[in-house]
Write a protein that holds these residues in place. Structure first.
Motif, PDB file in Angstrom:
ATOM      1  N   UNK A   1      13.848   7.389   1.233  1.00 49.49           N
ATOM      2  CA  UNK A   1      13.426   8.106   0.130  1.00 49.49           C
ATOM      3  C   UNK A   1      12.255   8.938   0.133  1.00 49.49           C
ATOM      4  N   UNK A   2      11.155   8.153   0.201  1.00 55.53           N
ATOM      5  CA  UNK A   2       9.951   8.901   0.431  1.00 55.53           C
ATOM      6  C   UNK A   2       9.656   9.797   1.404  1.00 55.53           C
ATOM      7  N   UNK A   3       9.998   9.526   2.831  1.00 54.78           N
ATOM      8  CA  UNK A   3      10.071  10.534   3.994  1.00 54.78           C
ATOM      9  C   UNK A   3      10.787  11.918   3.332  1.00 54.78           C
ATOM     10  N   UNK A   4      12.106  11.652   3.116  1.00 53.03           N
ATOM     11  CA  UNK A   4      12.819  12.662   3.159  1.00 53.03           C
ATOM     12  C   UNK A   4      12.814  13.566   2.012  1.00 53.03           C
TER      13      UNK A   4
ATOM     14  N   UNK B   1      19.777   8.071  -6.198  1.00 54.20           N
ATOM     15  CA  UNK B   1      19.427   9.465  -6.652  1.00 54.20           C
ATOM     16  C   UNK B   1      18.369   9.401  -7.851  1.00 54.20           C
ATOM     17  N   UNK B   2      18.562   8.571  -8.592  1.00 54.17           N
ATOM     18  CA  UNK B   2      17.557   8.375  -9.709  1.00 54.17           C
ATOM     19  C   UNK B   2      15.914   8.294  -8.978  1.00 54.17           C
ATOM     20  N   UNK B   3      15.967   7.323  -8.213  1.00 54.12           N
ATOM     21  CA  UNK B   3      14.699   7.139  -7.385  1.00 54.12           C
ATOM     22  C   UNK B   3      14.123   8.374  -6.673  1.00 54.12           C
ATOM     23  N   UNK B   4      15.250   8.938  -6.072  1.00 48.01           N
ATOM     24  CA  UNK B   4      14.831  10.160  -5.233  1.00 48.01           C
ATOM     25  C   UNK B   4      14.226  11.253  -5.898  1.00 48.01           C
ATOM     26  N   UNK B   5      14.882  11.491  -7.209  1.00 49.73           N
ATOM     27  CA  UNK B   5      14.392  12.607  -8.261  1.00 49.73           C
ATOM     28  C   UNK B   5      13.029  12.191  -8.529  1.00 49.73           C
ATOM     29  N   UNK B   6      12.557  10.974  -8.794  1.00 52.27           N
ATOM     30  CA  UNK B   6      11.306  10.704  -9.196  1.00 52.27           C
ATOM     31  C   UNK B   6      10.426  11.020  -8.107  1.00 52.27           C
ATOM     32  N   UNK B   7      10.787  10.428  -6.961  1.00 61.06           N
ATOM     33  CA  UNK B   7       9.752  10.582  -5.665  1.00 61.06           C
ATOM     34  C   UNK B   7       9.705  12.149  -5.488  1.00 61.06           C
TER      35      UNK B   7
ATOM     36  N   UNK C   1      10.959  11.739 -15.653  1.00 59.58           N
ATOM     37  CA  UNK C   1      11.391  10.389 -14.909  1.00 59.58           C
ATOM     38  C   UNK C   1      12.112   9.416 -15.889  1.00 59.58           C
ATOM     39  N   UNK C   2      11.774   9.679 -17.399  1.00 62.16           N
ATOM     40  CA  UNK C   2      12.311   8.536 -18.181  1.00 62.16           C
ATOM     41  C   UNK C   2      13.749   9.137 -18.426  1.00 62.16           C
ATOM     42  N   UNK C   3      13.677  10.489 -18.577  1.00 66.91           N
ATOM     43  CA  UNK C   3      15.377  11.097 -18.891  1.00 66.91           C
ATOM     44  C   UNK C   3      16.476  10.812 -17.650  1.00 66.91           C
ATOM     45  N   UNK C   4      15.654  11.145 -16.478  1.00 61.84           N
ATOM     46  CA  UNK C   4      16.459  10.755 -15.324  1.00 61.84           C
ATOM     47  C   UNK C   4      17.228   9.259 -15.325  1.00 61.84           C
ATOM     48  N   UNK C   5      16.604   8.445 -16.073  1.00 66.34           N
ATOM     49  CA  UNK C   5      16.998   7.158 -16.037  1.00 66.34           C
ATOM     50  C   UNK C   5      18.256   6.847 -16.857  1.00 66.34           C
TER      51      UNK C   5
ATOM     52  N   UNK D   1       0.925  -1.214   0.016  1.00 65.43           N
ATOM     53  CA  UNK D   1       0.014  -0.045  -0.188  1.00 65.43           C
ATOM     54  C   UNK D   1       0.820   1.261  -0.008  1.00 65.43           C
ATOM     55  N   UNK D   2       1.053   1.860  -1.099  1.00 66.65           N
ATOM     56  CA  UNK D   2       1.764   3.293  -1.290  1.00 66.65           C
ATOM     57  C   UNK D   2       1.321   4.530  -0.690  1.00 66.65           C
TER      58      UNK D   2
END
Length: 1068
Positions: free
Chosen positions: A385-388, A237-243, A284-288, A199-200
């Motif tokens: 990641x999600x919290x911060x 970092x990539x995941x953090x930017x997307x979040x 999000x696609x470019x960050x990858x 559950x997100x």
């Protein structure tokens, strides 16, 4: 050919005049003039009344919001912080577990869970309990932390306020408090059915919370991609930017850049762009694709970011300005850059994020944030990641809190999908921030924390009920837009699939076919002006295969006290409408009897429009069942009952009688077979469709698919039924199909013109195909012997005798085949003509007989793509090689330490490593996802007269003649059959195709007009910026590593890692 064309026109016209009964139906209406009144739609008065009704509806929600926000602030101010707070035992005895109507639900401090009884509620379309509130806490937050337990303790007092609000306004739906700590308390209580996987849901990432928690933002994200950033750290970092991108709404603007020695944008966007769904997808696609190399150059990154924020030649939020830097560490403080761009006013906040586990000195990162009114965060592992990446909203909320009452303004959101059980469907939410009113410390310093956001949902269906549904005719409608130009109400707002994480953002210019007039109307509405404009524009048919050029009257006014503007669209012929006045109950009963199935054999089959005639009427998608439900209800109530819509019922019963008189005066005495007709029909504004004879009841149901286009013109509108989305093809015993021909009935009463009905016939395809060949021949009638003519003879070739040499077809205004002289093409009736003869259709298009219109459907749903051939390693997690495992240096490195943290977190939240966020919300194998479809329609071009041309192809050239048939939507084409296939031209496409949509990189260069919220709170002189984040270097030791390894081997549940930066500042 012109002679043949006239014969075709006369034949169609004669059939419609004899069997359609247009003139007779006009006389019937005039004979029954005493049974109805002609009412006028006055656009300005109508739209102002609806806007006022919507304003009143929303104002009641605003008052409830204010009571809740005031109560929350007082409850929290009176709350006494408890360091050793415990979860108490249940206050109420649990319901028996075998009770099917009871389910576990989290309530708060008095009980970790309670088993409550729930009742099915039609307002929520779900089971609820009005005696309690319920609580949801995000998966990645430790429910037993002191902060959370104190939060649950004081928010429980809101329960009585929720209940009192509902007592004062029983129409209230979800009332929700979203806390800045992540706790969601909602009323009424309902089971929280989490998705099948993880559950997100986190209230702080909901569109309504983001909009209510801070003012609009201009954000530049810069990412360190120097050589030291590799492997796991780069993935984090990539995941953090997307979040981080997911914390932005359509009121915000953003750009993302990577830097090492130089800085460059990660995507094609060279400046700040609106943080809408499609732009965020590009990011999000470019960050990858980011790759680590080179050396760290903070100066290059920050100079690029400040230049972006200082660019005043673009559209942007013009409120909060911030730079978010993600790095693994560095020594340079780039003080000279801050002195040049940001000091002394510090109008740009700087947030720094130390990503991954390392031994670097984080003091420079802390200093950057503290010296620029920002905050420093650490993201050591995926669990942080999600919290911060959302805690920065607390810092942005400080000026709002310090502004006090001035900032306590209700905002209304974009449209989005209700996430609380989903029963409400599409909603908008009124939001109001909740502030911490306590004093900090002995100096009585004012607290500057935002406690959260209060929200109250309003279902779009409740707003729609305030609009006139059935007095505007088949093609009139009401719509509303917000400051972004997104539609709140519109008949074309029909998302096929929704993602609760994203708002539903359909621009007005995408809901309709865009043109300059509509751009002007949209701008005026966004600016909050009143206006009226008559325009000539293009509209799509319901099945989106046809386009008509029509005249429409647009009228609009702002909805006061909101960000919305309301519009009304009326065709000129919908200025007036009929209102039945059936006071004679005997006549009511008489007409009602013609709705009964027992009358169908003699009077024709009747369908009624699926409308809400009465509150207790059971809806059904099946026409027969719906009519049965309607008849059963009418046996219990009268058309004048208070629980029924008297206007709808009286008009329905009147039209039942009027269409029956059409049967009696015209249809019953005619022999349909004489003219090869399968059926005749009439459809009325009142909701009646009568089809005669009864045996063809499956041919037509009540559907505006033929009513809407037929209303537009005064001529005959043949439409092929096969593949016509709202009309099913008729299958008879001999497998024949038919063609519909319909027209509007225009009525003039006392100088007032209106179109209350459509009449038509259904042709027998095979019989009319034979008749078509005779009409396009040298014979005067069907019994006359054929006369053979050829290219060498002196007589004229025709479509009957010379069908081996000549192709003769009727094509409608959308480019679809209606009739052909070629027997093998009969089963292709209803197809786009390019599929039948690509060469000829292209020639018609090139010679301006047809014009093409391309547009995009942003609400489509597509089947999920099959998964790629991925390895078994968890996604997003660095996987060490065998060489790494054998290397002692690796085991004592930061990479090993970080990986162990990932694995520890994975013991609790293992599915995070196995599923993307989209998959976590449900089964990716079965769920459809939203996508963009490209639509192409064709409509008549500028050529109206007869036209001859040659399709130049050397020895394979073809001569063709084309002529429009007057008073119809038909094009008559006679062409030589192709002699060879060497000159096959490209085929015109009409079918809907999957698309990525228009090029986003080009669209952002010409952004559509929008306005942000009229309030901005980004600065307050009394803001205390000393709380700007603190971090500590945490070098791993061999003993710790061994302990962690033993913990993993023994399978002991590890103690949850404390979220220092999530809650350290939340001591209440």
């Amino acid at each position: 050919m012109q002679h043949w064309a006239r014969r075709l026109e006369q034949e169609v016209d004669g059939v419609m005049r004899i069997f359609g009964g247009v003139q007779q139906l006009r006389e019937i209406y005039k004979d029954n003039r005493n049974l109805f009144e002609v009412q006028e739609n006055e656009p300005q008065k109508l739209v102002e009344k609806v806007a006022g009704d919507i304003e009143s509806l929303l104002d009641r929600k605003v008052q409830a919001l204010k009571r809740l926000a005031d109560a929350a602030e007082n409850f929290q101010k009176a709350h006494r912080w408890q360091d050793n707070i415990k979860v108490r035992t249940p206050a109420l005895p649990p319901a028996p577990r075998d009770d099917p109507e009871s389910e576990d639900v989290e309530r708060g401090s008095k009980a970790s869970t309670l088993t409550l009884d729930f009742i099915e509620d039609p307002n929520f379309k779900n089971k609820v309990n009005y005696s309690y509130t319920a609580v949801q806490i995000p998966t990645d937050i430790y429910k037993g932390s002191t902060v959370i337990l104190n939060e649950l303790n004081w928010t429980e007092a809101l329960e009585n306020v929720f209940i009192e609000n509902r007592r004062q306004d029983p129409t209230l739906l979800w009332q929700v408090f979203g806390s800045a700590t992540g706790v969601t308390r909602y009323y009424p209580a309902a089971p929280w059915r989490a998705p099948k996987k993880i559950d997100l849901y986190d209230v702080r990432r909901r569109p309504w919370y983001i909009q209510g928690a801070s003012s609009p933002k201009d954000m530049v994200i810069i990412v360190d991609v120097s050589g030291s950033v590799s492997g796991l750290t780069l993935k984090l970092m990539k995941t953090s930017v997307c979040e981080m991108l997911d914390t932005l709404s359509d009121d915000d603007y953003v750009n993302v850049a990577s830097f090492n020695e130089k800085a460059q944008p990660v995507s094609c966007f060279t400046h700040l762009v609106q943080a809408n769904v499609r732009n965020k997808k590009v990011f999000k696609e470019a960050v990858q694709g980011m790759v680590a190399k080179g050396t760290t150059g903070y100066k290059a990154g920050f100079e690029y970011a400040f230049d972006q924020l200082q660019n005043s030649n673009i559209t942007r939020a013009n409120c909060n300005k911030m730079i978010m830097m993600f790095t693994d560490g560095g020594e340079d403080r780039v003080q000279d850059v801050f002195e040049k761009y940001n000091w002394p006013n510090r109008t740009v906040r700087v947030f720094t994020f130390s990503v991954g586990q390392h031994n670097y000195d984080v003091t420079p990162l802390q200093w950057m944030a503290c010296a620029n009114k920002g905050y420093y965060f650490e993201i050591p592992s995926i669990g942080a990641i999600r919290i911060n990446t959302q805690e920065y909203l607390d810092v942005l909320g400080r000026p709002m809190v310090l502004a006090g009452k001035e900032a306590k303004q209700v905002q209304w959101t974009n449209v989005y999908e209700d996430a609380l059980e989903g029963g409400l469907g599409l909603v908008v939410t009124g939001t109001l921030p909740v502030f911490n009113l306590t004093q900090d410390g002995p100096g009585e310093k004012k607290n500057q924390l935002i406690l959260g956001v209060m929200g109250i949902d309003v279902a779009l269906n409740d707003i729609k009920r305030l609009t006139p549904n059935y007095t505007l005719g088949a093609n009139g409608y009401v719509f509303a837009i917000d400051l972004n130009g997104y539609v709140l109400l519109h008949p074309n707002l029909k998302p096929q699939t929704t993602n609760f994480r994203e708002p539903v953002t359909l621009d007005f210019l995408d809901a309709e076919l865009e043109d300059e007039n509509k751009e002007e109307i949209r701008r005026s509405m966004i600016d909050g002006n009143k206006g009226h404009k008559q325009i000539r524009t293009l509209v799509k048919s319901l099945d989106e295969r046809y386009i008509d050029e029509v005249i429409r009257n647009y009228t609009w006014v702002p909805i006061r006290s909101t960000n919305y503007s309301l519009g009304l669209v009326l065709p000129p012929y919908s200025t007036f409408y009929l209102q039945a006045n059936l006071s004679d109950q005997i006549l009511q009963v008489k007409y009602f009897e013609f709705l009964l199935p027992s009358s169908f054999e003699s009077e024709g089959h009747v369908f009624i429009a699926p409308r809400e005639y009465c509150k207790d009427l059971n809806a059904s998608d099946n026409n027969t069942e719906f009519l049965k439900n309607f008849i059963e209800l009418m046996e219990k109530v009268t058309p004048d009952s208070k629980q029924c819509n008297n206007f709808l019922l009286h008009n329905l019963i009147l039209d039942t009688g009027i269409t029956q008189q059409l049967v009696e005066r015209v249809w019953r005495d005619q022999d349909l077979n004489t003219y090869s007709l399968l059926a005749v029909f009439a459809a009325t504004d009142g909701g009646i469709t009568r089809v005669f004879p009864n045996k063809l009841e499956s041919a037509l149901g009540w559907a505006p698919g033929f009513v809407k286009p037929s209303m537009e013109g005064s001529g005959w509108l043949p439409a092929p039924t096969p593949n016509y989305s709202l009309l099913r093809p008729l299958e008879l015993e001999n497998d024949t199909v038919g063609v519909l021909v319909s027209t509007a009935v225009e009525l003039s009463l006392g100088g007032r013109t209106l179109r209350p009905a459509v009449v038509g016939v259904k042709l027998d395809l095979e019989a009319w195909a034979e008749k078509f060949k005779v009409l396009a021949s040298n014979r005067t009638h069907q019994d006359q012997p054929q006369k053979q003519c050829g290219p060498s003879s002196h007589c004229e070739m025709d479509c009957e005798v010379n069908n081996e040499d000549l192709l003769c077809v009727l094509i409608d205004d959308g480019g679809f085949l209606v009739l052909s002289n070629q027997n093998h093409q009969w089963d292709q009736v209803g197809r786009f003509f390019s599929e039948v003869d690509a060469n000829l259709m292209l020639a018609l298009y090139n010679n301006s007989f047809y014009t093409r219109k391309e547009s995009y459907d942003y609400q489509a749903a597509c089947a999920p793509q099959p998964p790629g051939n991925l390895g078994a390693a968890p996604r997003g997690v660095f996987v060490p090689t065998i060489a790494d495992f054998l290397n002692l240096a690796w085991w004592t490195s930061a990479a090993a330490w970080s990986l162990f943290q990932q694995l520890l977190y994975g013991l609790i939240y293992h599915s995070w490593f196995q599923a993307d966020p989209a998959e976590a919300e449900g089964s990716s194998e079965t769920r459809e996802s939203s996508c963009v479809m490209k639509q192409t329609q064709y409509y008549f071009g500028s050529v109206n007269a007869s036209y001859n041309a040659i399709i130049d192809c050397g020895n394979c050239s073809r001569l063709f003649h084309a002529q429009r048939l007057t008073n119809t939507n038909l094009l008559f084409v006679v062409a030589e059959k192709p002699l060879c296939s060497q000159c096959e031209a490209g085929r015109l496409l009409q079918k809907e195709t999957h698309s990525d949509g228009p090029e986003q990189c080009e669209l952002v260069q010409r952004p559509r007009y929008r306005r942000g919220p009229h309030i901005c709170f980004d600065y307050n002189a009394t803001e205390d910026t000393s709380d700007c984040g603190r971090g500590a270097s945490f070098p791993p030791s061999l003993g710790v590593l061994v302990s962690l390894q033993l913990l993993l081997l023994l399978g002991l549940p590890p103690r949850p890692q404390p979220q220092v930066h999530a809650h350290a500042s939340r001591r209440l």
